[in-house]
Write an enzyme that holds these catalytic residues in place. Structure first.
Site, PDB file in Angstrom:
ATOM      1  N   LYS A  52      48.565  37.394  34.972  1.00 44.53           N
ATOM      2  CA  LYS A  52      48.928  38.806  35.154  1.00 44.53           C
ATOM      3  C   LYS A  52      50.437  39.002  34.947  1.00 44.53           C
ATOM      4  CE  LYS A  52      45.027  39.525  38.231  1.00 44.53           C
ATOM      5  NZ  LYS A  52      44.505  39.572  39.602  1.00 44.53           N
ATOM      6  N   GLN A  96      46.331  39.273  45.729  1.00 44.74           N
ATOM      7  CA  GLN A  96      45.322  38.458  45.058  1.00 44.74           C
ATOM      8  C   GLN A  96      44.259  37.971  46.061  1.00 44.74           C
ATOM      9  OE1 GLN A  96      45.135  37.860  41.659  1.00 44.74           O
ATOM     10  NE2 GLN A  96      43.198  36.850  42.106  1.00 44.74           N
ATOM     11  N   ASP A 119      44.749  47.878  41.933  1.00 43.04           N
ATOM     12  CA  ASP A 119      43.461  47.173  41.836  1.00 43.04           C
ATOM     13  C   ASP A 119      42.294  48.133  42.084  1.00 43.04           C
ATOM     14  OD1 ASP A 119      43.453  44.555  41.022  1.00 43.04           O
ATOM     15  OD2 ASP A 119      43.900  43.710  42.997  1.00 43.04           O
TER      16      ASP A 119
END
Ligand code: NDP
Length: 293
Positions: A52, A96, A119
């Site tokens: 990412k 994460q 997200d």
């Protein structure tokens, strides 16, 4: 049969975002900034976060990695999240997953400010998705929609069967495919481990989205002639012929399903590569304050 080529398509989407970033910078605007919080030293998470960050750099975003040890308490992580919520330079951030077992993922997701939740996991953003309001669509569903759209796959009136009901893939995918928009307007069936007639359900799918995490589970006898097959699965399977000692397998037995399908995603090289496009797009939207103003 036509391959839905995630490698080629993700390169195009990223190039488009890069152009927009250059335009923003040329006009004197602020560089979009994504932060990622990584707790502990889970090998797969390290790889995902590194990818990412690398993608952010490639397209001209600023990125920040916040590393925290395995022993981080929930309260400490919540304090870090609050700092990122308050930091005016950070447009969006992700925490994460998975987190160490002593930290509640739900509590963490709810602590992220919805306007920075790139997200798309915060209940407000999930709720906005369900209501069809502008929102951050989470990365994997975003990548799948993007593929359907860019390959101009007809979806209206089709029967879409989603196998898997997880919060991050199956559930949002089922919601998105029934929306009154394109891609969407499908009649959707969502299947899971308690579904009794799974094979018959899959056989009736015009669009089959496999997100169950069972390598090569979907064989040719599950698939209707001419179906569109989207394989979300990513499982490491031991393979001593590979240097790494493992091969990546999807949920679909590609060799036998591909000849029956009209469109199919390969694994690797399909949905997995498109997911990053979702995160990058959401960060760009956050930097433009396009969703929450
Ligand atoms: P989860 O394990 O959270 O969910 C799996 C779902 O599949 C569950 O709803 C489960 O049912 C269902 N399921 C499991 N076995 C069966 C079965 N035999 N028959 C019918 N349904 C079944 O997985 P995720 O959604 O997180 O991930 C799914 C796969 O996608 C994994 O391989 C993962 O690695 C991959 N993935 C890929 C991404 C990408 O970018 N390409 C991103 C995210 C995930 P129940 O609810 O009843 O337990």
């Amino acid at each position: 049969m036509q391959l839905l080529d995630g490698k080629a398509l993700s390169a195009i989407v990223k190039a488009e975002i890069k152009v927009q970033v250059e335009q923003i910078k040329a006009a004197g605007g602020k560089t979009p900034h994504l932060a990622a919080v990584l707790v502990g030293d889970n090998g797969a998470s390290e790889t995902y976060v590194a990818s990412k960050i690398k993608n952010c750099e490639e397209i001209g975003f600023k990125s920040t990695l916040v590393r925290m040890p395995d022993t981080t308490s929930e309260a400490e992580l919540l304090r870090e999240i609050e700092k990122l919520n308050q930091d005016p330079d950070v447009d969006g951030f992700i925490v994460q997953l998975p987190l160490p077992a002593h930290i509640s993922e739900n509590r963490i997701m709810e602590a992220v400010a919805p306007e920075k939740d790139v997200d798309g996991f915060h209940p407000i953003n999930v709720g906005r998705m369900c209501k069809g309001l502008p929102t951050y669509i989470s990365a994997t569903p975003f990548g799948i929609l993007e593929m359907l759209e860019r390959y101009k796959i007809q979806t209206a009136g089709k029967h879409c069967v989603v196998v898997g009901r997880s919060q991050i893939v199956g559930l949002p995918m089922s919601v998105l495919m029934q929306r009154n928009t394109y891609p969407g307007n499908c009649t959707v069936t969502i299947c899971h481990s308690r579904t009794q007639n799974l094979k018959e359900m899959c056989q009736s799918a015009d669009i089959l989205i496999a997100a169950l995490g069972r390598p090569e589970f979907i064989t040719a006898d599950y698939v209707k002639e001419g179906a569109v097959v989207i394989d979300v699965g990513i499982t490491r399977v031991a393979d001593l012929t590979k240097k790494s000692g493992f091969a990546i397998k999807g949920d679909v037995k590609f060799d036998e399903v591909a000849p029956k399908s009209s469109f199919i995603t390969p694994v690797p090289g399909g949905v997995g590569l498109m997911t990053i496009c979702g995160l990058l797009t959401n960060t760009l939207l956050a930097s433009k304050k396009a969703i929450y103003g």
